[in-house]
Design an enzyme around this catalytic site. Structure first.
Site, mmCIF file in Angstrom:
data_model
loop_
_atom_site.group_PDB
_atom_site.id
_atom_site.type_symbol
_atom_site.label_atom_id
_atom_site.label_comp_id
_atom_site.label_asym_id
_atom_site.label_seq_id
_atom_site.Cartn_x
_atom_site.Cartn_y
_atom_site.Cartn_z
ATOM 1 N N LYS A 151 -53.880 9.679 -5.261
ATOM 2 C CA LYS A 151 -52.725 8.799 -5.183
ATOM 3 C C LYS A 151 -51.663 9.398 -4.275
ATOM 4 O O LYS A 151 -51.356 10.584 -4.444
ATOM 5 C CB LYS A 151 -52.175 8.634 -6.605
ATOM 6 C CG LYS A 151 -50.956 7.802 -6.729
ATOM 7 C CD LYS A 151 -50.550 7.787 -8.164
ATOM 8 C CE LYS A 151 -49.239 7.063 -8.269
ATOM 9 N NZ LYS A 151 -48.685 7.150 -9.602
ATOM 10 N N GLU A 159 -56.946 21.072 -6.954
ATOM 11 C CA GLU A 159 -56.482 20.225 -8.063
ATOM 12 C C GLU A 159 -57.647 19.447 -8.691
ATOM 13 O O GLU A 159 -57.754 19.340 -9.910
ATOM 14 C CB GLU A 159 -55.416 19.238 -7.565
ATOM 15 C CG GLU A 159 -54.061 19.871 -7.286
ATOM 16 C CD GLU A 159 -53.283 20.179 -8.566
ATOM 17 O OE1 GLU A 159 -53.797 19.911 -9.664
ATOM 18 O OE2 GLU A 159 -52.152 20.693 -8.462
ATOM 19 N N SER A 190 -47.123 1.346 -5.073
ATOM 20 C CA SER A 190 -46.143 0.270 -4.888
ATOM 21 C C SER A 190 -45.652 0.146 -3.445
ATOM 22 O O SER A 190 -45.549 -0.963 -2.916
ATOM 23 C CB SER A 190 -44.972 0.501 -5.837
ATOM 24 O OG SER A 190 -44.382 1.770 -5.629
ATOM 25 N N LYS A 245 -52.228 14.086 -6.679
ATOM 26 C CA LYS A 245 -51.100 13.157 -6.645
ATOM 27 C C LYS A 245 -49.975 13.791 -5.835
ATOM 28 O O LYS A 245 -49.502 14.877 -6.160
ATOM 29 C CB LYS A 245 -50.629 12.827 -8.057
ATOM 30 C CG LYS A 245 -49.416 11.902 -8.067
ATOM 31 C CD LYS A 245 -49.051 11.449 -9.471
ATOM 32 C CE LYS A 245 -47.787 10.596 -9.434
ATOM 33 N NZ LYS A 245 -47.395 10.118 -10.774
ATOM 34 N N ARG A 249 -40.344 2.972 -8.889
ATOM 35 C CA ARG A 249 -39.191 3.527 -9.605
ATOM 36 C C ARG A 249 -38.228 2.410 -9.991
ATOM 37 O O ARG A 249 -37.581 2.481 -11.032
ATOM 38 C CB ARG A 249 -38.522 4.608 -8.751
ATOM 39 C CG ARG A 249 -39.544 5.697 -8.355
ATOM 40 C CD ARG A 249 -39.113 7.105 -8.618
ATOM 41 N NE ARG A 249 -40.221 8.017 -8.352
ATOM 42 C CZ ARG A 249 -40.183 9.058 -7.528
ATOM 43 N NH1 ARG A 249 -39.057 9.333 -6.874
ATOM 44 N NH2 ARG A 249 -41.233 9.825 -7.365
ATOM 45 N N ARG A 274 -39.718 15.071 -7.198
ATOM 46 C CA ARG A 274 -40.748 15.678 -8.052
ATOM 47 C C ARG A 274 -41.542 16.735 -7.291
ATOM 48 O O ARG A 274 -42.712 16.972 -7.577
ATOM 49 C CB ARG A 274 -41.699 14.581 -8.530
ATOM 50 C CG ARG A 274 -41.032 13.387 -9.207
ATOM 51 C CD ARG A 274 -42.061 12.609 -10.012
ATOM 52 N NE ARG A 274 -41.630 11.278 -10.385
ATOM 53 C CZ ARG A 274 -40.738 10.999 -11.333
ATOM 54 N NH1 ARG A 274 -40.175 11.985 -12.002
ATOM 55 N NH2 ARG A 274 -40.433 9.754 -11.623
ATOM 56 N N TYR A 309 -52.010 -3.530 -7.488
ATOM 57 C CA TYR A 309 -51.240 -4.658 -8.014
ATOM 58 C C TYR A 309 -51.859 -5.991 -7.586
ATOM 59 O O TYR A 309 -51.465 -7.031 -8.091
ATOM 60 C CB TYR A 309 -49.772 -4.541 -7.554
ATOM 61 C CG TYR A 309 -49.151 -3.241 -8.014
ATOM 62 C CD1 TYR A 309 -48.719 -3.085 -9.323
ATOM 63 C CD2 TYR A 309 -49.059 -2.137 -7.157
ATOM 64 C CE1 TYR A 309 -48.198 -1.870 -9.767
ATOM 65 C CE2 TYR A 309 -48.539 -0.920 -7.590
ATOM 66 C CZ TYR A 309 -48.105 -0.807 -8.895
ATOM 67 O OH TYR A 309 -47.602 0.391 -9.338
HETATM 68 C C1 PBG Z 1 -45.188 8.588 -12.811
HETATM 69 C C2 PBG Z 1 -45.851 7.555 -11.973
HETATM 70 C C3 PBG Z 1 -45.396 7.095 -10.745
HETATM 71 C C4 PBG Z 1 -46.287 6.128 -10.312
HETATM 72 C C5 PBG Z 1 -47.271 6.009 -11.267
HETATM 73 N N1 PBG Z 1 -46.999 6.916 -12.299
HETATM 74 C C6 PBG Z 1 -44.168 7.409 -10.021
HETATM 75 C C7 PBG Z 1 -43.862 8.786 -9.706
HETATM 76 O O1 PBG Z 1 -44.684 9.677 -9.775
HETATM 77 O O2 PBG Z 1 -42.695 8.984 -9.344
HETATM 78 C C8 PBG Z 1 -46.169 5.380 -9.024
HETATM 79 C C9 PBG Z 1 -47.037 4.199 -8.855
HETATM 80 C C10 PBG Z 1 -46.671 3.322 -7.716
HETATM 81 O O3 PBG Z 1 -45.817 3.654 -6.878
HETATM 82 O O4 PBG Z 1 -47.250 2.234 -7.643
HETATM 83 N N2 PBG Z 1 -45.769 8.800 -14.023
#
Ligand code: PBG
Length: 334
Positions: A257, A242, A283, A205, A215, A226, A322
């Protein structure tokens, strides 16, 4: 000496176009197919809503009330969608994200609602992370100097695992990128006798700007980034490490991801994993296609199908998107 009949000669070129001459011919030789059962729909439950609220920046996606969560989930299941990822947005946040491990908190309640309503007709996957529940917005708890404290966070994750498993989760989506999180959650589940509850590990990730609309969706309070726990977008080899760690710790499924911008990582993961591979069209990737389509850049439906086909072709067995419910409906029609 006679030439092998399949070896092209200058007078007889190989003709791959033969297999593209008609729609039935193309269908016959198609290498990759999408099916509703491999699609996973992310859903957002917002505490205190009595009707759904559309999310700015994430076209077509809403924060749900309990009623609209259930009706949207039921519709997706009727179309054959394979799984539901559940994210929850609480009214109140605090420094350790207490609500995340509250059996009456919005996430556990949502998980229980889905499982009670849908039973085993779909795989229910609550998100196991603290970022929606902490007042600072990080995916873990902080130490005295304000840094994300890996091992203290693992204890919080274990508490969440207990509550979410008791609520009826089939799988837990460990998305926080703490070291050792899969092993910690697996141990907690096993010690409590939840042997059938699995871990969908967000294995590779990245710290991606493409989470921007998400967010908004969870009303994130994060300031900063992060980058001390999610991966540097410039790294490829690191994902191999990982993924190997999560497999060694007992991950049942490994996820990459984002997806569309990380197809090399999807392909690398598919080449080494001995468990199913998932990828999450996040997203911002969703928004890129939606906004470009609404600006007339291309046909929306064709673009959505091409994007998802690409992720599947790269090696992802499961696709978190989605578009899951809508695409499942299209696939049912055809
Ligand atoms: C955090 C989490 C995130 C997403 C899924 N789980 C955001 C992040 O890591 O800041 C993002 C998913 C998306 O953008 O569709 N637990």
């Amino acid at each position: 000496m006679t030439a092998h009949p399949h070896v092209p000669s200058p007078s007889q070129p190989a003709r791959p176009r033969r297999l593209r001459t008609s729609a039935p011919m193309r269908r016959l030789v198609r290498e990759t197919r999408l099916a509703p059962g491999q699609l996973v729909l992310p859903l957002f439950l917002r505490e205190g809503l009595d009707r759904p609220r559309l999310i700015d920046g994430l076209p077509g996606v809403a924060q749900h009330s309990e009623d609209s969560l259930l009706s949207t989930a039921a519709e997706a299941v009727a179309r054959g969608v394979g799984g539901l990822l559940l994210f929850a947005v609480p009214d109140r946040r605090d420094v350790i994200g207490s609500c995340a491990s509250d059996p009456d908190g919005v996430l556990a309640r949502g998980g229980r609602l889905l499982r009670d309503a849908l039973g085993d007709h779909v795989v229910v996957i609550p998100d196991l992370c603290l970022d929606e529940f902490t007042d600072h917005g990080h995916c873990g708890v902080l130490d005295s100097q304000g840094r994300v404290d890996n091992d203290a966070t693992l204890e919080r994750y274990q508490a969440m695992a207990m509550v979410l498993a008791d609520a009826g989760a089939h799988l837990l989506g460990t998305s926080g990128m703490m070291d050792g999180q899969v092993g910690a959650v697996r141990r907690a589940l096993d010690d409590a006798g939840h042997l059938d509850v699995g871990v969908l590990a967000y294995a590779a990730k990245y710290a991606s700007v493409l989470y921007g609309p998400f967010r908004d969706a969870v009303e994130s309070t994060l300031e900063g980034d992060r980058r001390t726990y999610q991966q540097d977008p410039a790294n490829r080899r690191e994902s191999g490490r990982e993924v190997a760690l999560d497999l060694a710790e007992g991950a049942d499924i490994v996820m990459v991801k984002p997806a569309l911008t990380y197809l090399d990582i999807v392909a690398d993961t598919a080449a080494v994993a001995d468990v199913p591979v998932a990828a999450y069209v996040v997203s911002g990737e969703h928004a890129m296609v939606e906004f470009a389509a609404s600006a007339g850049a291309f046909d929306r439906r064709t673009a959505v199908l091409e994007a998802l086909t690409g992720v599947h072709r790269a090696g992802a067995d499961l696709l978190c998107t989605y578009w899951a419910s809508e695409v499942a409906g299209w696939l049912q029609e055809s």
